[in-house]
Design an enzyme around this catalytic site. Structure first.
Site, PDB file in Angstrom:
ATOM      1  N   ASN A  93       0.913  -1.977  -0.218  1.00 48.05           N
ATOM      2  CA  ASN A  93      -0.228  -0.228  -0.365  1.00 48.05           C
ATOM      3  C   ASN A  93       0.549   1.770   0.229  1.00 48.05           C
ATOM      4  O   ASN A  93       1.859   1.254  -0.687  1.00 48.05           O
ATOM      5  CB  ASN A  93      -1.431  -0.417   1.244  1.00 48.05           C
ATOM      6  N   ARG A  94       0.294   2.436   0.805  1.00 50.98           N
ATOM      7  CA  ARG A  94       0.586   3.660   0.603  1.00 50.98           C
ATOM      8  C   ARG A  94       1.701   3.919   1.753  1.00 50.98           C
ATOM      9  O   ARG A  94       1.430   3.555   2.427  1.00 50.98           O
ATOM     10  CB  ARG A  94      -0.104   5.235  -0.678  1.00 50.98           C
ATOM     11  N   HIS A 192      -1.919  -8.963  -2.751  1.00 49.90           N
ATOM     12  CA  HIS A 192      -2.554  -8.650  -3.561  1.00 49.90           C
ATOM     13  C   HIS A 192      -2.546  -9.793  -4.451  1.00 49.90           C
ATOM     14  O   HIS A 192      -2.917 -10.210  -5.403  1.00 49.90           O
ATOM     15  CB  HIS A 192      -2.093  -7.851  -4.568  1.00 49.90           C
ATOM     16  N   ASP A 277     -11.616   1.227  -2.095  1.00 49.58           N
ATOM     17  CA  ASP A 277     -11.000   0.937  -1.600  1.00 49.58           C
ATOM     18  C   ASP A 277     -10.478   1.327  -0.539  1.00 49.58           C
ATOM     19  O   ASP A 277      -9.959   2.430  -0.347  1.00 49.58           O
ATOM     20  CB  ASP A 277      -9.851   1.683  -3.102  1.00 49.58           C
ATOM     21  N   GLU A 355      -7.392  -7.587   0.057  1.00 54.05           N
ATOM     22  CA  GLU A 355      -5.556  -8.412   0.440  1.00 54.05           C
ATOM     23  C   GLU A 355      -6.082  -8.509   1.898  1.00 54.05           C
ATOM     24  O   GLU A 355      -6.198  -7.054   2.930  1.00 54.05           O
ATOM     25  CB  GLU A 355      -4.662  -6.496   0.259  1.00 54.05           C
TER      26      GLU A 355
END
Ligand SMILES: *[C@@H]1O[C@H](CO)[C@@H](O)[C@H](O)[C@H]1NC(C)=O
Ligand SMILES: *[C@@H]1O[C@H](CO)[C@@H](O)[C@H](O)[C@H]1NC(C)=O
Ligand SMILES: *[C@@H]1O[C@H](CO)[C@@H](O)[C@H](O)[C@H]1NC(C)=O
Ligand SMILES: *[C@@H]1O[C@H](CO)[C@@H](O)[C@H](O)[C@H]1NC(C)=O
Ligand SMILES: *[C@@H]1O[C@H](CO)[C@@H](O)[C@H](O)[C@H]1NC(C)=O
Ligand SMILES: *[C@@H]1O[C@H](CO)[C@@H](O)[C@H](O)[C@H]1NC(C)=O
Length: 395
Positions: A93-94, A192, A277, A355
């Site tokens: 992720n971010r 993922h 999301d 996920e």
């Protein structure tokens, strides 16, 4: 070198179960490696340690390929790279501003999203862009490994990881172990794979509906979610998923598309994005100590059309769900999917990514107290994550 120092550890964990395994089985003509058990068959590739095909039978007895991927291993390295079925690492992720701090030292990771504003999935050469090594392969199990060097993409220290996929009847098991061998570093992995798997339980073969909007999702422990800004970076706030709100998948099972026209769904997956999301929190503590294998699935996804039901069991405390609002009909499905007269491409909302993971960007939110789940170093415990994907059919 690292191998000799790690060998005792491995012998005790990952490799022990393969000591009597037959010689390695080779790839098929498409460069894919198969593992199977009664009722389930999966094909995997070294690139990103990705699942490429997953076959299970629906209520009509027809085998369906229910994950997105490409027809052969070489196609994965093309320009299009939606991380299909891979394991993003070393930090999924971010990461806000591509920056984090450990013990007062600041680290900057190579950005790869939003014009350099942030990192997604471990940077431009994250794990899902690399070939893993196959260290074991039997008829029902395959183990991939990767050595991620000190300083790669800006991350401190070397990380060595083993990812094992195993099939038992109707069930896909995933176990990931990662060791920070030289320095303290953040680790968060997902499939993922498990993490980045894009699901369509109809194998895109429903003649009346290529989307997954009529898939039913239930997340009985997810009464909360991580709040994010317009580019999906967490702002530190944990939000309630009020009953009957668009993010309520806990009070009752619901179609993914049930609230598609609700005004609140616009902007729910970032600026101008309608759908999901979202990092949902998994709250299982109220019943005391639990065993993740038996305490009930963290999520169930089913399709009435194929009759395929997937129950996801996981030891992780968060769960990301993406409803594929960004798909625009340009990504092809595989030759093992679809139906005569179908579009042959992935339409908007035609897949669901689920996920199992920890809280996203928790390395920038120490107030969430996820340090023991996300920062690892030599001498400390290994990062581990486990999940089981159990399949059944409904009428
Ligand atoms: C692999 O798949 C791609 C995309 O479908 C195709 O263009 C290519 O010819 C295939 N390569 C091989 C070796 O089969
Ligand atoms: C973002 O990171 C840069 C260094 O890469 C730093 O100079 C800047 O202060 C950071 N901005 C914020 C808002 O943290
Ligand atoms: C991965 O392996 C394939 C097949 O051996 C090779 O063609 C490709 O260049 C490798 N890719 C990377 C990123 O190492
Ligand atoms: C999908 O579900 C909706 C109800 O949520 C229903 O009206 C619609 O007919 C269904 N579509 C298909 C193709 O089954
Ligand atoms: C979302 O859909 C569910 C199931 O149809 C419904 O009960 C709920 O009221 C809807 N919520 C909104 C905000 O539209
Ligand atoms: C969002 O949509 C509005 C209306 O179409 C548009 O004016 C705006 O530029 C869009 N914002 C972004 C960030 O795409």
């Amino acid at each position: 070198m690292w191998f000799s120092t790690l060998l005792p550890l491995l012998a005790a964990t990952t490799l022990a179960q393969y000591s009597t395994a037959p010689a390695a089985l080779g790839p098929d003509k498409n460069g894919k490696y198969e593992i199977s058990a009664d009722g389930i068959r999966g094909l995997f590739i070294p690139y990103g340690a990705s699942v490429s095909n997953l076959f299970v039978k629906g209520k009509d007895g027809v085998e369906r390929d229910i994950v997105l991927g490409f027809d052969n291993a070489t196609a994965y390295e093309g320009e299009v790279h939606p991380h299909l079925g891979s394991v993003p690492g070393r930090y999924a992720n971010r990461i806000k501003n591509s920056t984090f701090e450990i013990d007062g030292e600041e680290f900057h990771i190579l950005p790869n999203e939003h014009n350099g504003a942030n990192v997604l999935h471990g940077g431009p050469d994250g794990w899902d862009y690399r070939n893993f090594t196959i260290v074991a392969h039997t008829e029902d199990s395959i183990t991939f490994s990767i050595v991620d060097p000190d300083g790669k993409e800006g991350f401190p220290g070397e990380v060595v990881s083993y990812i094992t996929y195993t099939m038992t009847p109707d069930t896909w098991h995933i176990k990931i172990v990662a060791l920070a061998t030289t320095k303290k570093t953040p680790i968060m992995l997902t499939s993922h794979l498990i993490a980045q798997t894009y699901w369509n339980l109809d194998g895109f073969a429903n003649p009346d509906d290529e989307t997954a909007l009529n898939h039913t999702l239930y997340m009985p422990y997810s009464g909360q979610r991580v709040s994010v800004d317009g580019i999906l970076i967490p702002d530190g706030i944990i939000l309630p998923n009020a009953k009957y709100s668009v993010n309520d998948f806990w009070s009752a099972p619901k179609h993914i598309g049930a609230n598609l026209t609700a005004p609140e769904l616009l902007g729910n997956c970032g600026t101008n994005c309608t759908g999901y999301d979202t990092c949902y929190i998994v709250n299982r503590d109220q019943n005391g100590p639990f065993d993740w294998r038996t305490s009930g699935p963290v999520a169930s996804l089913s399709s009435e059309w194929s009759g395929i039901k997937l129950d996801i069991f996981s030891d992780q405390q968060a769960f990301q769900m993406y409803s594929c609002g960004g798909q625009d009909g340009t990504l092809p499905i595989k030759s093992t999917q679809g139906a005569d007269g179908g579009s042959g491409f992935v339409q908007q909302y035609a897949c669901i990514v689920m996920e199992v993971q920890d809280f996203i960007d928790a390395i920038n939110h120490p107030e969430w107290m996820r340090e023991k789940e996300q920062i690892f170093g030599p001498g400390g415990p290994a990062y581990t994550m486990e999940a089981e994907y159990r399949f059944s059919t409904t009428d």
